[in-house]
Design a protein around this motif. Structure first.
Motif, PDB file in Angstrom:
ATOM      1  N   LEU A 156       0.821  -1.203   0.000  1.00 29.22           N
ATOM      2  CA  LEU A 156       0.000   0.000   0.000  1.00 29.22           C
ATOM      3  C   LEU A 156       0.864   1.265   0.000  1.00 29.22           C
ATOM      4  O   LEU A 156       0.717   2.143  -0.864  1.00 29.22           O
ATOM      5  N   VAL A 157       1.775   1.357   0.957  1.00 33.38           N
ATOM      6  CA  VAL A 157       2.603   2.555   1.072  1.00 33.38           C
ATOM      7  C   VAL A 157       3.572   2.660  -0.102  1.00 33.38           C
ATOM      8  O   VAL A 157       3.762   3.735  -0.676  1.00 33.38           O
ATOM      9  N   GLY A 158       4.183   1.540  -0.476  1.00 32.30           N
ATOM     10  CA  GLY A 158       5.120   1.560  -1.596  1.00 32.30           C
ATOM     11  C   GLY A 158       4.443   1.975  -2.891  1.00 32.30           C
ATOM     12  O   GLY A 158       4.977   2.784  -3.657  1.00 32.30           O
ATOM     13  N   GLY A 159       3.261   1.435  -3.138  1.00 36.84           N
ATOM     14  CA  GLY A 159       2.561   1.765  -4.372  1.00 36.84           C
ATOM     15  C   GLY A 159       2.133   3.223  -4.420  1.00 36.84           C
ATOM     16  O   GLY A 159       2.388   3.922  -5.411  1.00 36.84           O
ATOM     17  N   ALA A 161       2.887   5.965  -2.238  1.00 36.92           N
ATOM     18  CA  ALA A 161       3.943   6.961  -2.066  1.00 36.92           C
ATOM     19  C   ALA A 161       4.888   6.947  -3.255  1.00 36.92           C
ATOM     20  O   ALA A 161       5.366   7.998  -3.703  1.00 36.92           O
ATOM     21  N   GLY A 162       5.139   5.748  -3.797  1.00 42.96           N
ATOM     22  CA  GLY A 162       5.979   5.654  -4.981  1.00 42.96           C
ATOM     23  C   GLY A 162       5.361   6.350  -6.176  1.00 42.96           C
ATOM     24  O   GLY A 162       6.052   7.003  -6.965  1.00 42.96           O
ATOM     25  N   PHE A 163       4.052   6.237  -6.336  1.00 40.75           N
ATOM     26  CA  PHE A 163       3.364   6.915  -7.428  1.00 40.75           C
ATOM     27  C   PHE A 163       3.580   8.423  -7.328  1.00 40.75           C
ATOM     28  O   PHE A 163       3.923   9.085  -8.321  1.00 40.75           O
ATOM     29  N   VAL A 164       3.377   8.983  -6.133  1.00 38.16           N
ATOM     30  CA  VAL A 164       3.499  10.429  -5.968  1.00 38.16           C
ATOM     31  C   VAL A 164       4.947  10.871  -6.191  1.00 38.16           C
ATOM     32  O   VAL A 164       5.205  11.922  -6.795  1.00 38.16           O
ATOM     33  N   THR A 165       5.901  10.075  -5.722  1.00 40.87           N
ATOM     34  CA  THR A 165       7.310  10.404  -5.943  1.00 40.87           C
ATOM     35  C   THR A 165       7.627  10.438  -7.430  1.00 40.87           C
ATOM     36  O   THR A 165       8.296  11.358  -7.915  1.00 40.87           O
ATOM     37  N   MET A 166       7.134   9.451  -8.190  1.00 47.00           N
ATOM     38  CA  MET A 166       7.344   9.451  -9.637  1.00 47.00           C
ATOM     39  C   MET A 166       6.585  10.592 -10.312  1.00 47.00           C
ATOM     40  O   MET A 166       7.102  11.248 -11.227  1.00 47.00           O
ATOM     41  N   GLU A 167       5.367  10.825  -9.862  1.00 42.63           N
ATOM     42  CA  GLU A 167       4.555  11.884 -10.460  1.00 42.63           C
ATOM     43  C   GLU A 167       5.253  13.233 -10.367  1.00 42.63           C
ATOM     44  O   GLU A 167       5.209  14.044 -11.303  1.00 42.63           O
ATOM     45  N   LEU A 168       5.909  13.488  -9.241  1.00 44.45           N
ATOM     46  CA  LEU A 168       6.539  14.777  -8.992  1.00 44.45           C
ATOM     47  C   LEU A 168       8.054  14.735  -9.155  1.00 44.45           C
ATOM     48  O   LEU A 168       8.763  15.610  -8.647  1.00 44.45           O
ATOM     49  N   ALA A 169       8.549  13.741  -9.876  1.00 45.74           N
ATOM     50  CA  ALA A 169       9.991  13.655 -10.125  1.00 45.74           C
ATOM     51  C   ALA A 169      10.480  14.958 -10.765  1.00 45.74           C
ATOM     52  O   ALA A 169       9.804  15.512 -11.640  1.00 45.74           O
TER      53      ALA A 169
END
Length: 249
Positions: A156-159, A161-169
């Motif tokens: 849950l957290v990896g998916g 939080a990872g999405f937001v990190t990639m989105e705002l790379a």
């Protein structure tokens, strides 16, 4: 620098920090503002100290002896708001939706900070436990225990939080990078990649891999919402029943 254990007195500020009433919250807020302005890669403790009118030593006193310690405090300041005012009587899936929708909204306010939350291990150094407790509580209500709880939490957290990190790379700094990238997309061979070529009007600049601006300019909200629903429905469908073998990792 770690906070003193409960019951022990907090050390009072000394020197220049005391003279101007500087505290940890002011340091963190000023650091976030500087990162918003210049980006994470260009962030400097020396520049932060200059803006606050103190020596770098005053910042070290409040947040620790390294830049990573300050980054951990920034991470904690963002995640600390995730569980505030959450209605504990809501169903577990509604609580998870609210927490992760808040997470994305908070990080979008400071997009340059996003890598600290998903790609910097040191950001765990001052982990805010309230949102961890909220997620664990929801997962337990959904039926997860033991190793299955651990696996569900990480998925849950990896998916999300990872999405937001990639989105705002961070986007590349070169002024012409976007134009050159668009040219390369325009040169895609329809014979070699027919599906990609046909979908370009819909996906160019709006999906991971084939974009030249980040989610601060072109948000990927529908993808985040879909991922959140998929994860929640997957958690519901895969909740261990009595006697179900537990995950081994």
């Amino acid at each position: 620098m770690a906070e003193p254990p409960a019951g022990l007195p907090t050390r009072a500020p000394r020197g220049r920090a005391a003279a101007i009433g500087l505290d940890k919250a002011q340091v963190v807020d000023a650091a976030v503002a500087l990162i918003d302005e210049r980006g994470l890669a260009a962030f400097s403790l020396r520049e932060l100290a200059r803006r606050l009118g103190v020596s770098p030593a005053a910042i070290y006193w409040h947040v620790g002896g390294a830049k990573e310690d300050l980054f951990a405090e920034i991470s904690a300041s963002i995640t600390g708001a995730l569980s505030a005012g959450l209605d504990a009587s809501m169903p577990w899936d509604a609580r998870l939706r609210q927490v992760f929708e808040r997470y994305r909204a908070l990080v979008h306010r400071h997009p340059a900070v996003a890598p600290l939350l998903g790609a910097q291990m040191k950001s765990n150094g001052v982990a805010n436990l309230d949102w961890v407790e909220t997620i664990l509580s929801a997962l337990q209500e959904a039926g997860y225990r033991g190793p299955a709880l651990r696996a569900a939490f990480n998925a849950l957290v990896g998916g999300l939080a990872g999405f937001v990190t990639m989105e705002l790379a961070p986007a590349p700094g070169a002024d012409d990078w976007g134009a050159r990238f668009a040219e390369r997309l325009g040169a895609i061979d329809p014979a070699a990649h027919p599906l990609t070529h046909a979908a370009l009007p819909e996906i160019a600049g709006r999906i991971f891999v084939l974009r030249w601006r980040n989610g601060a300019d072109i948000p990927l909200e529908s993808g985040f919402s879909l991922l959140l629903e998929l994860l929640i429905e997957g958690l519901r469908a895969n909740a261990p029943g009595p006697g179900t073998p537990q995950a081994k990792d």
